[in-house]
Scaffold this active site. Structure first.
Site, PDB file in Angstrom:
ATOM      1  N   GLU A 355       2.598 141.101  65.985  1.00  0.00           N
ATOM      2  CA  GLU A 355       1.846 140.793  67.198  1.00  0.00           C
ATOM      3  C   GLU A 355       2.716 141.015  68.436  1.00  0.00           C
ATOM      4  OE1 GLU A 355      -1.641 137.779  67.358  1.00  0.00           O
ATOM      5  OE2 GLU A 355       0.076 136.712  68.217  1.00  0.00           O
ATOM      6  N   HIS A 387       8.181 140.823  39.872  1.00  0.00           N
ATOM      7  CA  HIS A 387       7.201 141.150  38.838  1.00  0.00           C
ATOM      8  C   HIS A 387       5.906 141.680  39.451  1.00  0.00           C
ATOM      9  CE1 HIS A 387       9.615 139.342  35.594  1.00  0.00           C
ATOM     10  NE2 HIS A 387      10.038 138.546  36.559  1.00  0.00           N
ATOM     11  N   LYS A 515     -12.604 140.475  69.239  1.00  0.00           N
ATOM     12  CA  LYS A 515     -13.253 139.224  69.656  1.00  0.00           C
ATOM     13  C   LYS A 515     -14.431 139.502  70.593  1.00  0.00           C
ATOM     14  CE  LYS A 515      -9.561 136.838  71.098  1.00  0.00           C
ATOM     15  NZ  LYS A 515      -8.708 135.713  71.523  1.00  0.00           N
TER      16      LYS A 515
END
Length: 549
Positions: A355, A387, A515
């Site tokens: 960000e 793993h 947004k």
């Protein structure tokens, strides 16, 4: 703060030439050439954190050019501009002063000619008093019972930082149970509310404006849930506190403004855990431990601000990272903590880095097209990652520099668990740096009684090229102090890279467009009518959603 295109510096040109000089030199070669490589390429902080960057494809010439780059990009003056309250977040006309929140020496820090430290200390004192009342049981809920559970409702920096730290410092937690709700998906708040009792639950609503859509949607649902049980509006004030600056809406919600904790526009969300946003941390581990967290960060701030570049840990990590991305072609960095308590550390700095430095326009407003800014950050705790995705780090076609982080002392010294964990920590960086040659693979087969003719087809698959860059960060023990220092170290690394990239690291305009569009789409979802106001893909998705719901 000066605007300097890094590619226009002499140091950048020197680094490009140097890259060609080093192109046939491996990390293994460098260890052979430099007998004291560990001593020469490692730094310590406070005798509690060791940073070993020797397993990178760099030599002293590389470091010299990188340090020159920092100087040509005016890093020192940029640091002072940040620490002294200059408005370096120019797109929002704001100072950047998360460092003032942990300024334990109380040296005056001026914004527009006004010292911010009295206000910082007043909020800390208010937090301390609030924590004492909640933790001691003095504060009572609507039926007279003490608080047992705290639910932090926030998103982004109002969630990631407090959640990461409370998890990292679980060995220091008290009797209060901590919960974090961020996602606007109703499942998140619904599942959390199943675990708590309305009579003994405190909600912290973390929203500077008290208008953040996700946070206020969850807060309203929590309020409705509480009132369904309490059946009295006055209960809200006994079960909610606000981390906000919007006193009018806080009071309208039913929260006593005496239980509203302020912070300031010079505190960015992803740097806000040091502020009132960290109230959930202080409630979880106690205020003294929260102060120790601030102390650790402050000590790292002093180190970053005053230590010469040759010994400066955040600056060194930033410069080595820049070398790996812009000159060796890495596009991603993995953060791999060998400590289960740090299981959200990579996620926290995924936001912190991406960000901050995920920008394509420089400070002059020009599109950046000839160098790379922020890398992709990701990671998981070891040994789980071994793993899962280490296969690609070892033998894939993508270069992934890694930060390995581990404590020397475990909070849970069960049998030989910690030795096994740390043996993997040490082994992975060794394997990534030095690999395994064809000859070594063949020798292993011969030793096992195999003929080379029988195994020649499998040999190529067991070769490890090595030459994969890593940093090893060994912490004496994860305590509030060392965690504070570790977080501040990464914060300053991000800052240094942003200065050199010539970008604004403290705004986040990239989150706005989605947004805005969501606010436009939301009213379209209230009925069953087909929409045709978007592109064909978005129309099709919305219409299918309406048909299926």
């Amino acid at each position: 703060m000066k605007n300097i295109n890094p590619t226009h510096t002499q140091a950048w040109k020197s680094l490009e030439a140097h890259k060609a000089e080093l192109s046939n030199t491996t990390i293994q070669d460098l260890f052979k050439q430099e007998k004291n490589r560990f001593d020469d390429y490692s730094l310590t902080f406070n005798n509690q954190i060791l940073v070993d960057f020797s397993k990178n494809n760099i030599n002293q010439t590389t470091l010299s050019h990188l340090r020159q780059l920092a100087q040509e990009c005016a890093l020192d003056s940029a640091k002072e501009a940040m620490f002294t309250g200059e408005k370096i977040n120019r797109t929002e006309n704001r100072a950047v002063l998360h460092t003032a929140l942990r300024n334990r020496t109380n040296t005056p820090v001026l914004v527009d000619g006004k010292d911010v430290m009295p206000e910082v200390n007043a909020v800390l004192a208010k937090m301390k008093d609030f924590c004492q009342r909640i933790i001691s049981g003095e504060w009572k809920g609507y039926t007279g019972k003490a608080i047992t559970d705290v639910v932090n409702i926030g998103i982004g920096g109002s969630d990631l930082g407090p959640y990461m730290v409370t998890e990292a410092l679980r060995p220091y937690k008290n009797h209060l149970n901590m919960h974090f709700v961020s996602n606007v998906d109703g499942t998140h708040i619904a599942e959390t509310l199943k675990k708590v009792n309305p009579e003994t639950t405190l909600f912290l609503v973390a929203s500077k404006t008290f208008t953040t859509q996700e946070t206020m949607t969850n807060a309203q649902s929590a309020r409705d849930w509480l009132l369904k049980a309490a059946k009295d509006e006055s209960a809200v004030a006994k079960h909610f506190a606000a981390l906000s600056t919007n006193a009018k809406d806080v009071e309208k919600f039913g929260i006593d403004t005496n239980n509203m904790f302020e912070f300031w526009d010079w505190v960015g969300g992803r740097y806000s855990l040091w502020s009132a946003i960290g109230l959930s941390i202080a409630l979880s581990i106690g205020f003294e431990n929260f102060e120790a967290l601030l102390n650790g960060a402050h000590e790292m701030d002093k180190h970053f601000r005053t230590t010469p570049i040759e010994k400066n840990i955040p600056t060194t990590l930033a410069l080595v990272g820049l070398w790996n991305t812009n000159f060796l072609g890495a596009q991603t960095e993995a953060i791999l903590p060998y400590d289960q308590y740090l299981h959200r550390f990579a996620a926290y700095f995924q936001q912190g880095n991406m960000e901050s430095n995920g920008k394509y326009v420089d400070r002059d407003g020009n599109v950046i097209n000839n160098y790379q800014t922020g890398p992709i950050i990701w990671g998981e705790p070891g040994t789980n990652g071994q793993h899962a995705f280490y296969q690609l780090i070892h033998q894939g076609t993508t270069l992934i520099p890694c930060d390995f982080i581990a404590p020397a002392q475990s909070h849970n010294p069960l049998a030989d668990h910690h030795n096994k964990l740390l043996s993997n920590f040490f082994a992975q960086t060794e394997a990534l740096a030095f690999g395994k040659t064809k000859e070594e693979v063949e020798a292993e087969f011969v030793k096992a009684g195999k003929s080379l003719d029988d195994v020649k087809n499998i040999v190529p698959f067991k070769v490890f090229t090595g030459n994969k860059p890593t940093n090893s960060i060994l912490v004496q023990k994860i305590t509030p102090f060392t965690l504070g220092a570790l977080i501040a170290m990464y914060e300053h690394k991000i800052f240094v890279q942003g200065v050199i990239f010539n970008i604004f690291s403290f705004d986040q305009w990239g989150v706005e467009l989605g947004k805005q569009l969501a606010n436009r789409i939301l009213p379209e979802l209230t009925d069953s009518e087909k929409v045709a106001s978007h592109d064909s893909s978005t129309n099709g998705l919305i219409n299918q959603f309406k048909a299926w719901r």
